[in-house]
Design a protein around this motif. Structure first.
Motif, PDB file in Angstrom:
ATOM      1  N   GLY A 144      60.063  66.955  15.518  1.00 46.62           N
ATOM      2  CA  GLY A 144      61.357  66.865  16.175  1.00 46.62           C
ATOM      3  C   GLY A 144      62.013  65.513  15.967  1.00 46.62           C
ATOM      4  O   GLY A 144      63.234  65.421  15.735  1.00 46.62           O
ATOM      5  N   TYR A 145      61.202  64.455  16.009  1.00 45.70           N
ATOM      6  CA  TYR A 145      61.723  63.101  15.741  1.00 45.70           C
ATOM      7  C   TYR A 145      62.242  62.995  14.303  1.00 45.70           C
ATOM      8  O   TYR A 145      63.315  62.433  14.061  1.00 45.70           O
ATOM      9  N   GLN A 147      63.337  65.406  12.439  1.00 47.73           N
ATOM     10  CA  GLN A 147      64.561  66.194  12.322  1.00 47.73           C
ATOM     11  C   GLN A 147      65.754  65.411  12.861  1.00 47.73           C
ATOM     12  O   GLN A 147      66.831  65.385  12.248  1.00 47.73           O
ATOM     13  N   LYS A 148      65.566  64.758  13.984  1.00 53.68           N
ATOM     14  CA  LYS A 148      66.662  64.007  14.594  1.00 53.68           C
ATOM     15  C   LYS A 148      67.038  62.786  13.772  1.00 53.68           C
ATOM     16  O   LYS A 148      68.221  62.441  13.638  1.00 53.68           O
ATOM     17  N   THR A 149      66.037  62.117  13.192  1.00 48.07           N
ATOM     18  CA  THR A 149      66.282  60.860  12.493  1.00 48.07           C
ATOM     19  C   THR A 149      66.648  61.065  11.029  1.00 48.07           C
ATOM     20  O   THR A 149      67.558  60.407  10.507  1.00 48.07           O
ATOM     21  N   HIS A 151      66.831  64.387   9.503  1.00 40.04           N
ATOM     22  CA  HIS A 151      67.320  65.751   9.252  1.00 40.04           C
ATOM     23  C   HIS A 151      66.351  66.546   8.376  1.00 40.04           C
ATOM     24  O   HIS A 151      66.766  67.394   7.581  1.00 40.04           O
ATOM     25  N   PRO A 153      62.392  67.998   9.283  1.00 44.89           N
ATOM     26  CA  PRO A 153      61.181  67.986  10.111  1.00 44.89           C
ATOM     27  C   PRO A 153      59.892  67.874   9.310  1.00 44.89           C
ATOM     28  O   PRO A 153      58.848  67.511   9.852  1.00 44.89           O
TER      29      PRO A 153
END
Length: 305
Positions: A144-145, A147-149, A151, A153
């Protein structure tokens, strides 16, 4: 170190009939005032080989190996005591610590299916599945980190292409041929000039773990510990597949670091050398000498593994 000793001590207490019988111990080693119980002696051997094996340099450096060993020992300790939820929570942290941590979930699920006292088969499978999923929470949070940072996963997997490593059909087929591992070892043993001791030990680490686990694992290891041994060695073996950069160079990538966390092999050494004391000291001295050389090279800035 304390966690490893506690786990090894409990492991040997549970399996002391396989270590040696009381009669064999008395005949081979007459009891003296300073003698420790066999389980304690074996646990101390495990601790010594953990701290002073050639790959032990990574336990003292700025890497995740020492934390992973703590989590591995805590996980096995919880599984051995049938504390299933505790084991799953420890596994969840381990999955966020190193990629190998994702293996704790399958180990826990299979062990639960085999050793749980639950009689309802459907509920048993459901609980095992839940424990396995809980064990992977750390990895899922990391994804998840990413993906957020970034894009992506699976960035930790996709990044391996830049080191020419990873699990794909080519690397799997290459790794399945033991001749590749043997030729890699022989290259550093006979043809490398000057002698590169870290690379030689890395190459040897391709060969000795499966032999030790195959010959002695069934006698001295519990089911979950033997599973851990094969997976701790097998995952880096296949994922790297002897393929360095550039392709086909047969240069192992970080095998030394992975061998620093092969606790099952150290458990086997502890079991063997509590019985054959005369062989333990020379091997430990040799391992400690290699550990000292590798520490010296690491301090000089050389690539150890």
């Amino acid at each position: 170190a304390v966690m490893v000793f506690l786990y090894a001590r409990r492991h040997f207490h549970n399996r002391i009939p396989l270590l040696h019988s009381a009669g064999e111990l008395t005949a081979a080693h007459p009891t003296r005032r300073w003698d420790l119980p066999p389980a304690d002696s074996a646990a101390l051997w495990v601790l010594a080989f953990l701290l002073y094996n050639p790959c032990g340099v990574f336990l003292y450096a700025n890497y995740t190996e020492s934390l992973f060993v703590l989590l591995l020992a805590a996980f096995l300790y919880a599984v051995q005591g049938r504390h299933w939820v505790t084991a799953a929570l420890v596994a969840a942290v381990a999955s966020a610590c190193r990629s190998q941590g994702v293996l704790f979930g399958p180990i826990l699920a299979v062990t639960y299916l085999l050793r749980s006292d639950m009689r309802n088969a459907v509920l048993k499978v459901a609980v095992a599945t839940g424990l396995g999923v809980l064990s992977e929470i750390g990895l899922l949070a990391y994804m998840g980190y990413l993906q957020k940072t970034f894009h992506d996963p699976l960035a930790f997997v996709h990044a391996q292409v830049y080191w020419n490593v990873g699990i794909n059909p080519t690397t799997v087929l290459y790794a399945m041929n033991p001749a590749n591992a043997m030729s890699h070892f022989l290259q550093y043993l006979f043809y490398a000039s000057p002698r590169d001791l870290p690379r030689l030990w890395e190459a040897f680490c391709l060969l000795w773990p499966p032999i030790v686990l195959l010959v002695l694992g069934g006698r001295f290891l519990s089911f979950e510990l033997e599973m851990a041994g094969w997976l701790m060695w097998g995952l880096p073996y296949v994922s790297n597949a002897l393929a360095g950069s550039p392709p086909g160079s047969s240069q192992w990538m970080s095998m030394g670091r992975f061998m620093a966390v092969l606790l099952p092999a150290q458990i086997i050494l502890g079991a063997v050398f509590v019985r054959f004391r005369w062989a333990g000291i020379p091997l430990l001295a040799t391992a400690a000498a290699a550990f000292g050389v590798f520490c010296y090279k690491f301090g000089l800035g050389e690539w150890i593994g």
